[in-house]
Design an enzyme around this catalytic site. Structure first.
Site, short mmCIF file in Angstrom:
data_model
loop_
_atom_site.label_atom_id
_atom_site.label_comp_id
_atom_site.label_asym_id
_atom_site.label_seq_id
_atom_site.Cartn_x
_atom_site.Cartn_y
_atom_site.Cartn_z
N LEU A 65 -39.34 38.99 36.07
CA LEU A 65 -38.65 38.16 37.06
C LEU A 65 -39.36 36.82 37.11
O LEU A 65 -40.59 36.76 36.94
CB LEU A 65 -38.70 38.82 38.45
N ASP A 66 -38.62 35.74 37.35
CA ASP A 66 -39.25 34.43 37.53
C ASP A 66 -40.28 34.52 38.65
O ASP A 66 -40.14 35.32 39.58
CB ASP A 66 -38.19 33.38 37.90
N GLN A 67 -41.28 33.67 38.58
CA GLN A 67 -42.36 33.71 39.56
C GLN A 67 -41.83 33.60 40.99
O GLN A 67 -42.30 34.30 41.88
CB GLN A 67 -43.36 32.59 39.29
#
Length: 602
Positions: free
Chosen positions: A447-449
């Site tokens: 997942l994106d940060q």
């Protein structure tokens, strides 16, 4: 775990002479040494320009002292010999002139490829293609409305008119339809007239690219063949053999002999060093045709290294009743000789140094060169538990069994460690620090940060491969929830836009009709809040930043996700309002479908 010599992987092969199975372990302890090397690599951009395998070998010197050797696969930024690293296997010098000439030609080819790939006409064609596509879409929309109006009028004429009046009215409708067809054909002809010359030029450039790639491949194979004839490996029996002799005829893959494991073992055999444990890992960028993950450990590659293992390990004693005990006893003895303490004391002092340490123990904690080897500084908890990685996981565990784990990742935390020291804190790092028994823990996806929600991890490589295949084959159902920073006028639909990552502007992704990869997202409005719209997003493909671009781009929803600064959201927001809410998949081991949910926190 202090002094952890449990085995997480075996390098093994059969001795060509005796047929005995020979083994060398990868232990949790040597993995800790390797993680320290990762931290060293993260601080220097030289090691981040290209992705490759790195390796460490823990050895025992004839004096009984221990030392760490380190190696990289192939060339590092075009160099084969770098101070502090194990040198390449002998044989390269014999083809040095040919190698230099070939590498120079390969570099010229690389520059030509870059020039051809960055042709100005490519961008022109992309922009014009997009503009024509927009015009055609608008025209189709207008024509579709006109057709609906004509159908309504036609039904009305049949009810109200007869004879010549009906014929005239219908003919007028047919003429309108014919004119719109002509209008569309004219626009298509204009599109072809404008784009065809550019497309022909690009096609010619692409043919030239293919020709250069074939030339590059032929040159590389020619150079590799010359090296294979010259390369000579040594084992622990003092025997030498060329790659041509050790590998099956006609089946030597490119790069054989340049991997870390053969380089490390050959060097140890040549210098009378006894291998204790070895670990190899990937570091740097990953290209499209590779499946390596930065910071992950990997075993001997099947094609290049595994066929050599039996020969390389020949001569190592394998009669110890417990290799782990033997190694731990050997290292403890070494540390007792160095500073009057055992290895556990050493690592404890390293983790919590006391100002009252004796000179001998202080010297040991300060890593004398005879212990750590060239270029490797530190064997302790900076390796396994970096100071910038929190030791508490402090995020919810949604599901856990003996094969896999699902956690609810908070926003602002990376899924996996980044390249640099300040980006080591992540879900994966925290789990490894908190639960060192999970030696093979890996993330299946990312997942994106700034995105929160369900993140899936596995506890062994087989389950990881099986779940990765489900992701690749689009068998995993994902549902995200987001708040858009504006009012959406449609209730539901499908977004299909090709996405491309500009290498000069990472990690930014953009719609690119020429180079982009297909990406598909279903969307549905589930709520409206003043000037914001709450939507449910179902990605049917898994491109980087797919949902964020599909929301922000004018060809998609045309409204950024609230808090998405990267893609132009200027509204005040505390976070990116994107959450991985649901994940459904078939459990590889249990065979049942798991449906996981994490409540949306905004």
């Amino acid at each position: 775990m202090v002094g952890d010599f449990r085995v997480s992987y075996w390098y093994e092969g059969f001795c060509p002479e005796s047929g005995d199975l020979l083994r060398l372990p990868r232990t949790v302890f040597v993995e800790a040494i390797a993680r320290n090397l990762m931290q060293e690599l993260a601080t220097d951009t030289v090691y981040n320009r290209e992705g490759k395998m790195y390796g460490v070998l823990l050895v025992e010197l004839p004096t009984g002292e221990t030392q760490v050797l380190k190696a990289f696969s192939g060339l590092l930024n075009g160099c084969s010999v770098i101070e502090g690293w194990v040198p390449p296997i002998p044989g390269r010098d014999e083809v040095a002139v040919e190698e230099g000439q070939t590498l120079a030609e390969l570099d010229n080819i690389k520059q030509e490829l870059i020039t051809l790939q960055q042709l100005r006409e490519r961008q022109q064609c992309e922009i014009l293609s997009y503009e024509f596509e927009q015009q055609l879409q608008q025209m189709s929309h207008c024509h579709r409305n006109s057709k609906q109006e004509r159908d309504t009028k036609r039904r009305q004429y049949y009810q109200e008119l007869t004879g010549e009046a009906l014929t005239t009215a219908l003919a007028k409708l047919e003429e309108e339809s014919r004119q719109q067809g002509i209008e569309r054909r004219k626009l298509k002809a204009q599109q072809n007239a404008v784009l065809q010359p550019l497309q022909e030029l690009i096609a010619a450039a692409d043919r030239q690219i293919q020709s250069l790639k074939q030339r590059r491949k032929a040159l590389s194979r020619q150079l590799q063949a010359q090296m294979h004839e010259a390369y000579s490996l040594m084992n622990f029996l003092g025997q030498s053999a060329s790659l041509q002799k050790l590998m099956p005829a006609g089946s030597i893959p490119t790069g054989t002999g340049d991997c870390c494991a053969p380089k490390l073992l050959h060097y140890a055999a040549n210098h009378g060093l006894k291998p204790l444990a070895m670990a190899e890992f990937w570091w740097g960028e990953t290209s499209e045709n590779q499946d390596k993950v930065q910071g992950e450990f990997y075993g001997a590659c099947v094609e290049r290294c595994q066929p050599l293992m039996g020969f390389l390990l020949s001569g190592l004693k394998s009669d110890s009743p417990d290799p782990a005990e033997t190694k731990q006893s050997s290292l403890n003895s070494n540390f007792n000789a160095k500073g009057g303490m055992n290895l556990s004391d050493f690592l404890r002092d390293l983790e919590n140094p006391s100002p009252n340490l004796s000179p001998a123990r202080r010297e040991a904690v300060n890593f004398p060169p005879s212990l750590v080897g060239k270029g490797v500084r530190g064997l302790g908890f900076a390796l396994a538990f970096p100071h910038n990685v929190k030791s508490q996981i402090n995020f919810p565990i949604i599901y856990e069994d003996e094969w896999l784990i699902a956690v609810n990742k908070p926003p602002g935390l990376l899924s996996v460690p980044g390249r640099y020291r300040e980006t080591q804190d992540s879900v994966l790092s925290r789990w490894r620090c908190s639960f060192p028994d999970d030696a093979e823990i890996m993330t299946v996806h990312r997942l994106d940060q700034e995105t929160s929600g369900i993140l899936l991890l596995t506890r062994n490589r087989q389950i990881h491969r099986q779940l990765s295949q489900q992701f690749q084959q689009r068998q995993i159902h994902k549902v995200y929830e987001a708040i858009l920073s504006g009012s959406l006028t449609v209730e539901e639909g499908v977004i299909e836009l090709p996405l491309w990552g500009n290498p000069d502007n990472r990690p930014y992704q953009q719609v690119n009709w020429q180079h982009g990869k297909p990406s598909l997202t279903k969307f549905r409005v589930i709520g409206r809040e003043v000037n914001y719209t709450r939507v449910e997003l179902i990605p049917l493909t898994g491109r980087t930043h797919q949902l964020r671009v599909h929301a922000a781009d004018q060809a998609g929803l045309g409204i950024t996700i609230l808090g998405d600064r990267l893609y132009g959201c200027n509204a005040v927001a505390s976070r990116l309002h994107l959450h991985a809410r649901e994940l459904s998949f078939k459990h590889p081991q249990l065979g049942k479908t798991l449906h996981l949910q994490a409540e949306t926190p905004f």
